[in-house]
Design a protein around this motif. Sequence first.
Motif, PDB file in Angstrom:
ATOM      1  N   ARG A  26       0.594  -1.132  -0.411  1.00 17.75           N
ATOM      2  CA  ARG A  26      -0.032  -0.224  -0.283  1.00 17.75           C
ATOM      3  C   ARG A  26       0.813   1.306  -0.378  1.00 17.75           C
ATOM      4  O   ARG A  26       2.017   1.425   1.047  1.00 17.75           O
ATOM      5  CB  ARG A  26      -1.154  -0.112   1.673  1.00 17.75           C
TER       6      ARG A  26
ATOM      7  N   THR B  64      -2.600   0.716  -4.286  1.00 19.66           N
ATOM      8  CA  THR B  64      -2.575  -1.138  -3.295  1.00 19.66           C
ATOM      9  C   THR B  64      -1.586  -1.703  -4.707  1.00 19.66           C
ATOM     10  O   THR B  64      -2.562  -0.799  -6.046  1.00 19.66           O
ATOM     11  CB  THR B  64      -3.860  -1.190  -2.992  1.00 19.66           C
TER      12      THR B  64
ATOM     13  N   THR C 296      -4.107  -0.402  -8.163  1.00 17.12           N
ATOM     14  CA  THR C 296      -5.710  -0.347  -8.172  1.00 17.12           C
ATOM     15  C   THR C 296      -5.503   1.253  -7.649  1.00 17.12           C
ATOM     16  O   THR C 296      -4.600   1.463  -6.224  1.00 17.12           O
ATOM     17  CB  THR C 296      -6.500  -0.804  -7.024  1.00 17.12           C
ATOM     18  N   ASN C 297      -5.876   1.607  -7.604  1.00 10.90           N
ATOM     19  CA  ASN C 297      -5.688   3.380  -7.342  1.00 10.90           C
ATOM     20  C   ASN C 297      -7.048   3.658  -7.138  1.00 10.90           C
ATOM     21  O   ASN C 297      -7.874   3.370  -7.594  1.00 10.90           O
ATOM     22  CB  ASN C 297      -6.018   4.320  -8.710  1.00 10.90           C
ATOM     23  N   GLY C 298      -6.646   4.297  -5.504  1.00  8.93           N
ATOM     24  CA  GLY C 298      -7.587   3.628  -4.227  1.00  8.93           C
ATOM     25  C   GLY C 298      -9.028   4.938  -4.580  1.00  8.93           C
ATOM     26  O   GLY C 298      -9.636   5.260  -4.082  1.00  8.93           O
ATOM     27  N   ASP C 299      -7.839   6.312  -5.480  1.00 10.13           N
ATOM     28  CA  ASP C 299      -8.930   7.574  -5.394  1.00 10.13           C
ATOM     29  C   ASP C 299      -9.834   7.423  -6.420  1.00 10.13           C
ATOM     30  O   ASP C 299     -11.014   7.695  -6.146  1.00 10.13           O
ATOM     31  CB  ASP C 299      -7.783   8.293  -5.610  1.00 10.13           C
ATOM     32  N   LEU C 300      -9.644   6.561  -7.375  1.00  9.34           N
ATOM     33  CA  LEU C 300     -10.789   6.551  -8.746  1.00  9.34           C
ATOM     34  C   LEU C 300     -10.509   4.774  -8.955  1.00  9.34           C
ATOM     35  O   LEU C 300     -12.204   5.133  -9.810  1.00  9.34           O
ATOM     36  CB  LEU C 300      -9.597   6.429  -9.634  1.00  9.34           C
ATOM     37  N   ASN C 301     -10.845   4.481  -7.890  1.00 10.53           N
ATOM     38  CA  ASN C 301     -11.328   2.800  -7.751  1.00 10.53           C
ATOM     39  C   ASN C 301     -10.939   2.227  -9.549  1.00 10.53           C
ATOM     40  O   ASN C 301     -11.325   1.294  -9.935  1.00 10.53           O
ATOM     41  CB  ASN C 301     -12.984   2.985  -7.511  1.00 10.53           C
ATOM     42  N   GLU C 302      -9.829   2.832 -10.000  1.00  5.98           N
ATOM     43  CA  GLU C 302      -9.380   1.300 -11.412  1.00  5.98           C
ATOM     44  C   GLU C 302      -7.970   1.377 -11.516  1.00  5.98           C
ATOM     45  O   GLU C 302      -8.147   1.167 -10.215  1.00  5.98           O
ATOM     46  CB  GLU C 302      -9.606   2.394 -12.516  1.00  5.98           C
TER      47      GLU C 302
ATOM     48  N   ARG D 226      -6.498  -4.700 -18.168  1.00  8.39           N
ATOM     49  CA  ARG D 226      -6.455  -3.922 -16.807  1.00  8.39           C
ATOM     50  C   ARG D 226      -5.826  -2.189 -17.221  1.00  8.39           C
ATOM     51  O   ARG D 226      -4.860  -2.266 -16.839  1.00  8.39           O
ATOM     52  CB  ARG D 226      -5.968  -4.281 -15.619  1.00  8.39           C
TER      53      ARG D 226
END
Length: 731
Positions: A550, A588, A616-622, A658
């Motif tokens: 993370r 993460t 994974t981009n934690g801010d954009l959830n992608e 992805r």
Amino acid sequence: MRLPSTAPVPAFPTPAALWATRFDAAAVPLDCVCLGYARKALPWSRRTVALAVLLTALALTQAQAQESSATLPEVNVTAKGYAASDAESPVATTVLTQEDLARKQAQNVGEALAGEPGLAASSDSAQGQNPVIRGLQKDSIVLMVDGMRLNSAQPAGSIASFLSPGLAERVEVVKGPASVLYGTGALGGAVNVLLPQARFEPGVGLKARLGYDSASRGKNGAAVLNASEGDHAVMLGASLADVGDYSAPGGRQALTGYGSDSFIGQYRYRLDGRQQLRVSLQQQSDRDVWYPGSTKPHPVAAVGRLTIHSPEQTRRLAEVGYNRQGTGDQPLNLDVRVYRQQMQRQINAWGSLLAHDIVLNDVGFATDGLDARADWLMHPRHLLSLGLNAWRMTADPDSRMSGPPTFAAFAPSKPFTDGALRATGVYAQDDMKFGALSVLAGLRYDRVSGSAADMANHTVSTGLDRSDGALSGSIGAVYEVAPLLRPFANLSRGFRAPDLRERYQSGARNDGFYWAGSPQLKPEHATQFELGLKGLDTTLDYSVSAWRMRVNDYITGMQLSGAAAMAACGAGPNAAYCKQSVNLGHATLDGVEASLRWRFRPGQLLWAGYTRIRGTNGDLNEPLFMMPADTLTLGWQGQVTTVWSLDASARLVRRQSRVATLFSRGTEDPTAGYGVLDVGATWRYAKGQHLRVAVKNLTDKRYHDHLAEGLPGMELIAPGRSLALTWQGRF
């Protein structure tokens, strides 16, 4: 070796042996080819499968032959800072020996590491290939030569291009946060390129190599001379390369050629049996380097396409060092060095329709550094290491830009003035042995500060200084149930302070955007947990692990619009193409890696490797931007007669679908999977002499890696089928 619980015998190799290995990388007679296992089938062509099966069958039916010169890996210098058994270390590593580098015949460090478990390479040119460790690259890993870090801000190309693999004797990689030993930037890990060292071997010795590859019509050569008498030893080395535009399925790839030369030297003086002085000099120069992956349409149609290139770039390093080997039951070893490294680079932007440069940059980075380290066997079960690293990097880039309508007149556009980064770190590490249990624990504190007189072409001169402190730590353990059953686990924390470019550079970059500096960026912090299993005996060497990382305050470039763009980049055309480095909330990454190396009969070796990484981009959830695709590697090397050996390796890469759609605003597209097969033969026709013939990309597969930079449809295609010839000899 492991310490018996009742015996008062040191649990470690003697400090003298450790230091001899640490400072004479060429003395380590090791070989590490990494392998792995994949649970899911990856797409590859029928021809690739057929050839791989045929070569494997040949290996399995081969009559028992003479033992190959390759040996199983034993030690790694970079993981702990001194020579240590990888099997007894809870740290994930990869090692490429000189034999591995010769077999791969790679033109740069990134290419040599691509496909190894957990490793990949991003590229914007034939030479500009950045090593990628577990999905992190460039500023998020530390690149070193002989343990000295290469400091630079690299907007195009690869900082690894300032190193020639033609002179490397080993390349070692630590995977995962390594800030305890290497400070800021070692968020994803560290790459250490080990060059030849002056040796106290009486007389004169010479190693030489000549090479040619048909794809680029490239010619290269290298030579290293060692001379020693009494208490004096001298090493001199040189490497030259002349590479043309390489061919790929569909034709030659323009602007992929370059010229390169490297020179190294070292003098050692033995004060007595325990103390040495050394002086080292290095220089690497590259000419006419272009970055086709940077090609973008210019907003002004009359300019055409814009491509970044470097007419010349140079790295110079000078080091003075002292080391002392301890004696007795509790020996204390000491090594101290001071060094200065200068990296100078021209970075220009070429307009295709204008047929001349419209942006001129001359950038230099100078680093003055001090490293001090002590290793003390304070107890048979405790090897304590204490260290200090301090360095100061300065830069004062010159930039000139032309404008419409003719783009003929140039005006100053200075990114920043008198920029400086200062870093000081102290650390302690304890390598502990408790019977079958090995424990490694470390703690470090760093202070990193940045400053500049002004930025944005002298328009901003306040709010530019920032200083941050960071605490890094690691703890790991490996338990030997049996030689082939050693479970391990580690927890590590690393950090990265923003570099000078992210803090202060305001101006156009190679991606077609105007970037605004962010002097108050916060450092990134990463925490990783890894759990795995490894084993090693005389015929088998394997490792498998799963990890999760993370990253908080993740630093990346974000495109701005509206009022935010005008505030950061100014009104006018810059606001329409505006980006700024920002801290995201978090990102993460998690992955699975496996490697296997099996000497199934004398002279016959099979290897495999597997990598799976998800970000994974934690801010954009992608998905995180530009993540490596799943990769499986397979290989065989076999002695077929007393003088001939054959080898084959296949790299199978899965389709990468992805992609970061929102973050990249549609500029990251899916990439097709592919399979590439290389085959080779080596003839050892005399003692210390061999000739190698190899065919790379045997099936002439057309592909580009997902990490190849460029607009969708404009990515740089990888080289096609190539015949590679190499001669190597020792005298």
